[in-house]
Design an enzyme around this catalytic site. Structure first.
Site, PDB file in Angstrom:
ATOM      1  N   TYR A 161      32.788  39.780  47.324  1.00  0.00           N
ATOM      2  CA  TYR A 161      33.186  40.787  48.316  1.00  0.00           C
ATOM      3  C   TYR A 161      32.502  42.133  48.026  1.00  0.00           C
ATOM      4  O   TYR A 161      31.997  42.797  48.937  1.00  0.00           O
ATOM      5  CB  TYR A 161      34.703  40.932  48.276  1.00  0.00           C
ATOM      6  N   LYS A 171      29.927  44.067  50.517  1.00  0.00           N
ATOM      7  CA  LYS A 171      30.212  45.405  51.029  1.00  0.00           C
ATOM      8  C   LYS A 171      29.158  46.415  50.592  1.00  0.00           C
ATOM      9  O   LYS A 171      28.821  47.349  51.338  1.00  0.00           O
ATOM     10  CB  LYS A 171      31.611  45.845  50.584  1.00  0.00           C
TER      11      LYS A 171
END
Length: 262
Positions: free
Chosen positions: A163, A167
C-alpha cells in the site's frame, strides 16, 4: 482517441462531468456527493455497479445527475468501455478522481505476490488506465482536472509495504501528469489523507483486535487537531482541486491529516 473527444466542452460548472472511482462508499461516495453539490454531473464508478446505488440516490435526492458504472479499474478493456459509457450518457469527463483502492496488509515476510500485485494493480495501474482514458477528452477540451488519492502511508507504514509503495507511486505519477498535461489546460494533484474514519479503517481496527472507537481515540491522540478525519474532509479538498480557482495549482501533494507531514 475516443469518438467524442474532439467535441469542445461547455466550461460552465453545470455542464462538466466528473468521474469518481471507488465511489460506492467512504471517501469516494463523499467526493461524488460533494462534486454533485458543486454542480457536476457525476459518474459513480466501482467494481460492483449495484453497490453504487446509494451514492447515486443521494446525488439525485439533492437534485444532481449521477450514473452508476461497474468497472475493474485494473482491466484496460473495462476502463475503456466505462469511460466511453460515461461520455455517451453524461458527457465528456473533464474531472477524474482516482480514489479506487484496496488493502492487503501484512508484514513483508508474510506478504504474498498476490497481495503485492493486487494492491499495486488497483491503485497504480488503475489510476494509469483511468487517466489515460480520460485525458483524451480533457486535452481536446483544453481543460481538465485529475485528482489522485495518495495517503500518509506513502511515507511508510508497518505492515503496508504494498500500500505504501502504491501511494508513493501515485505521487510521482501525479507530478509527471502535471508536467505532461499542463500545456493542455489539465492539472494533476494528489491528496494524501491521514486517519479517516471509514469502513477500511474499521477493518484495520478489527484486524488489530481493537474496537473502532478505541482505534480512533488512539489515532486522535497523535493528531495535532485532536480528532480523526471524516470523508467530507477529503471531499472538500477534492472540490478545491477540481475547481476553476485551482487552475494555477498542479503537481502538488496535499496532506489532509490534521497536522504537518513531509
Amino acid at each position: 482517441m475516443p469518438e467524442n473527444a474532439d467535441q469542445s466542452a461547455d466550461r460552465s460548472v453545470a455542464q462538466k462531468v466528473a468521474i469518481v472511482t471507488g465511489a460506492a462508499r467512504g471517501l469516494g461516495a463523499a467526493t461524488a456527493r460533494r462534486l454533485a453539490q458543486d454542480g457536476y454531473a457525476v459518474a459513480v464508478l466501482d467494481l460492483d455497479e449495484a453497490a453504487c446505488a446509494d451514492t447515486v440516490a443521494a446525488v439525485e435526492k439533492e437534485g444532481g445527475r449521477a450514473l452508476a458504472v461497474g468497472v475493474d479499474v485494473a482491466d484496460a478493456d473495462q476502463v475503456t468501455a466505462a469511460v466511453r459509457r460515461v461520455a455517451d450518457e453524461l458527457g465528456a469527463p473533464l474531472v477524474l478522481v482516482n480514489n479506487a483502492g484496496i488493502t492487503r496488509d501484512n508484514l513483508l515476510f508474510k506478504m504474498t505476490e498476490q497481495d503485492w500485485d493486487s494492491v499495486l494493480g488497483v491503485h497504480l495501474r488503475g489510476a494509469f488506465l483511468m487517466s489515460r482514458a480520460c485525458q483524451a477528452y480533457m486535452t481536446a477540451a483544453k481543460w481538465g482536472r485529475i485528482v489522485n488519492l495518495s495517503s500518509t502511508a506513502a511515507l511508510g507504514n508497518r505492515g503496508q509495504a504494498n500500500y505504501s509503495a502504491a501511494k508513493a507511486g501515485l505521487q510521482g505519477f501525479t507530478k509527471t501528469l502535471a508536467i505532461e498535461l499542463g500545456k493542455f489546460g489539465v492539472t494533476a494533484n494528489a491528496i494524501a489523507p491521514g486517519f479517516i474514519a471509514t469502513e477500511m479503517t474499521a477493518k484495520t481496527a478489527d484486524r488489530l483486535g481493537l474496537s473502532f472507537d478505541d482505534f480512533k481515540a488512539r489515532a486522535a491522540a497523535n493528531i495535532p487537531v485532536a480528532r480523526v478525519g471524516a470523508p467530507d474532509d477529503i471531499a472538500n479538498a477534492v472540490s478545491f482541486f477540481a475547481g476553476e480557482a485551482a487552475g494555477f495549482v498542479s503537481g502538488q501533494v496535499l496532506y489532509v491529516a490534521g497536522g504537518p507531514r513531509a
